[in-house]
Design a protein around this motif. Structure first.
Motif, mmCIF file in Angstrom:
data_model
loop_
_atom_site.group_PDB
_atom_site.id
_atom_site.type_symbol
_atom_site.label_atom_id
_atom_site.label_comp_id
_atom_site.label_asym_id
_atom_site.label_seq_id
_atom_site.Cartn_x
_atom_site.Cartn_y
_atom_site.Cartn_z
ATOM 1 N N ASP A 18 40.550 40.687 48.668
ATOM 2 C CA ASP A 18 39.168 40.299 48.190
ATOM 3 C C ASP A 18 37.911 40.288 49.122
ATOM 4 N N ARG A 124 36.436 45.316 45.516
ATOM 5 C CA ARG A 124 36.617 45.286 44.266
ATOM 6 C C ARG A 124 37.837 46.149 43.519
ATOM 7 N N ALA A 128 41.628 44.993 42.129
ATOM 8 C CA ALA A 128 42.128 45.455 40.777
ATOM 9 C C ALA A 128 43.292 46.220 40.816
ATOM 10 N N GLY A 155 41.544 41.481 36.297
ATOM 11 C CA GLY A 155 40.705 42.559 36.487
ATOM 12 C C GLY A 155 41.187 43.971 35.928
ATOM 13 N N ALA A 205 39.597 48.925 34.724
ATOM 14 C CA ALA A 205 38.886 47.779 35.417
ATOM 15 C C ALA A 205 37.985 46.933 34.606
ATOM 16 N N SER A 206 38.253 45.680 34.658
ATOM 17 C CA SER A 206 37.450 44.729 34.051
ATOM 18 C C SER A 206 37.018 43.677 34.906
ATOM 19 N N SER A 232 29.679 45.936 31.536
ATOM 20 C CA SER A 232 30.778 45.706 31.158
ATOM 21 C C SER A 232 30.791 45.314 29.705
#
Length: 472
Positions: A18, A124, A128, A155, A205-206, A232
């Motif tokens: 992270d 990021r 994910a 994610g 990816a979210s 998003s």
């Protein structure tokens, strides 16, 4: 160092970097995907130079510039129903996957040359990937989703009907199926992708890690602005439909409107009914002593209110809001003749969920009579080229919504506001005006909660009658 077999089916990544982890900096996307390509038309070298800078800024190295097949300079089959650019796009993606198969790599990461990346992209992405299921076959960094995604891990969501191929990875186990599905197909790449997503585990990816630049699309052959990808937003599916069902569009109609103005209104009513599947309600706020409307031309989702011609438009909106706020959670304030594309409408409505109020557009483009007729023939905007307005080749009036928004009142000729109705009602109740139903004071709204200023354009249909060719 990471090895590619860590992403093979059945084997998940064993780390979870992270932004706070110093160890995350040692990982690189090139360690995960052995082949990274960027699809680029030879005649668009400007885009490749721009992408080189973006790749460097996001520590994505060793990206191969893969020369795209130019559909405008290729033989397009008679069975192909979309644009030549879309045909070239399909064949180009097939060529890339065939190349990956022939190289024997375990996966390929594909970028198109109009992609942009989220801030802190590397960290990021790896956050994910740490949760990406080991059985993945396709992994999208962002997409336009037509069904509600299913969350599977932090994610990561499972997608079954999503399009856009601006940034995605394919596993070697799917190479042959991808090639067979698309090679020689007379369907768009996105349509074929739906079938693959239904039959194979595909993930996204979210929130999204990448999106598409605004500008001219060679594949679609028109100006595109997918601003909602940056946010998003999921524009379709059951949740989106429920939001539409909780919304009513209030369209103000002036007294003694011309025939052309009424035709614009009928077009918009049909557009709202067809393109929002009947979930969205519309209410016409007409001023005058008698109605000008042909009730036979009103779709079944349409309501009608006739008010005194002496009332201001602001008071007309306020009276309607007072009644409809008891039924609907969201109101859209607009006028006849003002058009917002379906995706922009859906996106703004969802932004209203976040901000409680949203201006519908940042700029208004007044269409010519010819372009107005083109839009009426294809309500989704197909065939409408706005590039002439951008470079001033076409005559139009451009009005910044910022001016109207900063004035804090609905005094501009054309308005487009998405407002959460409980906030609307609180404005009425707390207003210091002496009138029983005061006007909507947007300055109070702006102070109470942050407002969102949209980045898209609105189109103003011409009120001039269409020009018919002479019989001579």
């Amino acid at each position: 160092m990471l090895f590619q077999d860590q992403l093979d089916p059945g084997v998940a990544l064993e780390f979870e970097p992270d932004s706070q982890s110093p160890d995350a900096k040692k990982y690189n996307v090139n360690d995960v995907f052995p082949l990274i390509v960027c699809l680029n038309l030879k005649r668009r070298s400007d885009r490749w130079h721009r992408m080189q800078a973006r790749f460097a800024a996001n520590q994505i190295d060793d990206v191969i510039c893969f020369e795209a097949i130019d559909g405008t300079r290729s033989a397009v089959p008679d069975s192909w129903r979309s644009t030549p650019g879309a045909y070239g796009c399909l064949q180009s993606h097939v060529a890339i996957v065939e190349h990956a198969r022939d190289l024997g790599v375990s996966s390929v990461l594909i970028f198109e040359d109009d992609v942009d990346f989220a801030e802190d992209f590397q960290n990021r992405l790896f956050a994910a990937l740490a949760h990406l299921p080991g059985n993945w076959q396709m992994f999208f960094l962002g997409a336009i989703e037509l069904e509600d995604p299913v969350p599977v891990s932090p994610g990561i969501t499972r997608i079954t009907k999503a399009y856009s191929t601006f940034a995605y990875a394919i596993h070697q186990n799917l190479f042959e199926a991808f090639i067979q599905m698309n090679k020689g197909s007379d369907q768009l790449l996105d349509i074929n992708s739906f079938m693959l997503q239904k039959n194979y585990p595909c993930y996204c990816a979210s929130p999204y890690l990448a999106w598409v630049d605004s500008g001219y699309s060679d594949a679609q052959e028109k100006i595109e602005n997918h601003w909602y990808l940056r946010e998003s937003l999921i524009l379709f599916g059951q949740n989106a439909n429920q939001l539409l069902a909780e919304t009513c569009v209030l369209i103000h109609l002036n007294e003694n409107s011309t025939r052309a103005a009424l035709e614009n209104l009928y077009f918009l009513l049909e557009y709202y009914f067809e393109y929002f599947q009947g979930y969205l309600s519309v209410c016409i706020l007409e001023q005058g002593q008698c109605s000008q409307l042909d009730v036979k031309r009103l779709p079944k989702n349409t309501r009608h209110m006739l008010s005194d011609k002496k009332s201001t438009r602001e008071h007309t909106f306020a009276r309607a809001a007072d009644k409809l706020a008891k039924v609907f959670d969201y109101l859209v304030l607009t006028t006849n003749g003002l058009y917002l594309q379906p995706m922009d409408f859906r996106g703004n409505l969802q932004m209203c969920q976040r901000y409680r109020s949203t201006s519908g557009f940042c700029r208004q483009i007044k269409l010519t009579v010819k372009d107005s007729q083109t839009l009426k023939a294809n309500a989704d905007g197909r065939g409408l080229d706005l590039s002439g307005y951008q470079n001033r080749q076409k005559s139009n009036t451009e009005v910044s919504w910022r001016q109207a928004f900063d004035n804090k009142r609905l005094e501009h000729d054309n308005c487009y506001f998405f407002i959460e109705t409980r906030l609307c009602l609180s404005l009425f109740e707390n207003s210091s005006c002496q009138d029983k139903l005061p006007g909507i004071d947007l300055s109070r709204l702006d102070r109470k909660v942050p407002g969102y200023r949209a980045v898209n354009n609105a189109l103003l249909l011409s009120c001039q009658p269409s020009i018919k060719p002479s019989n001579q």
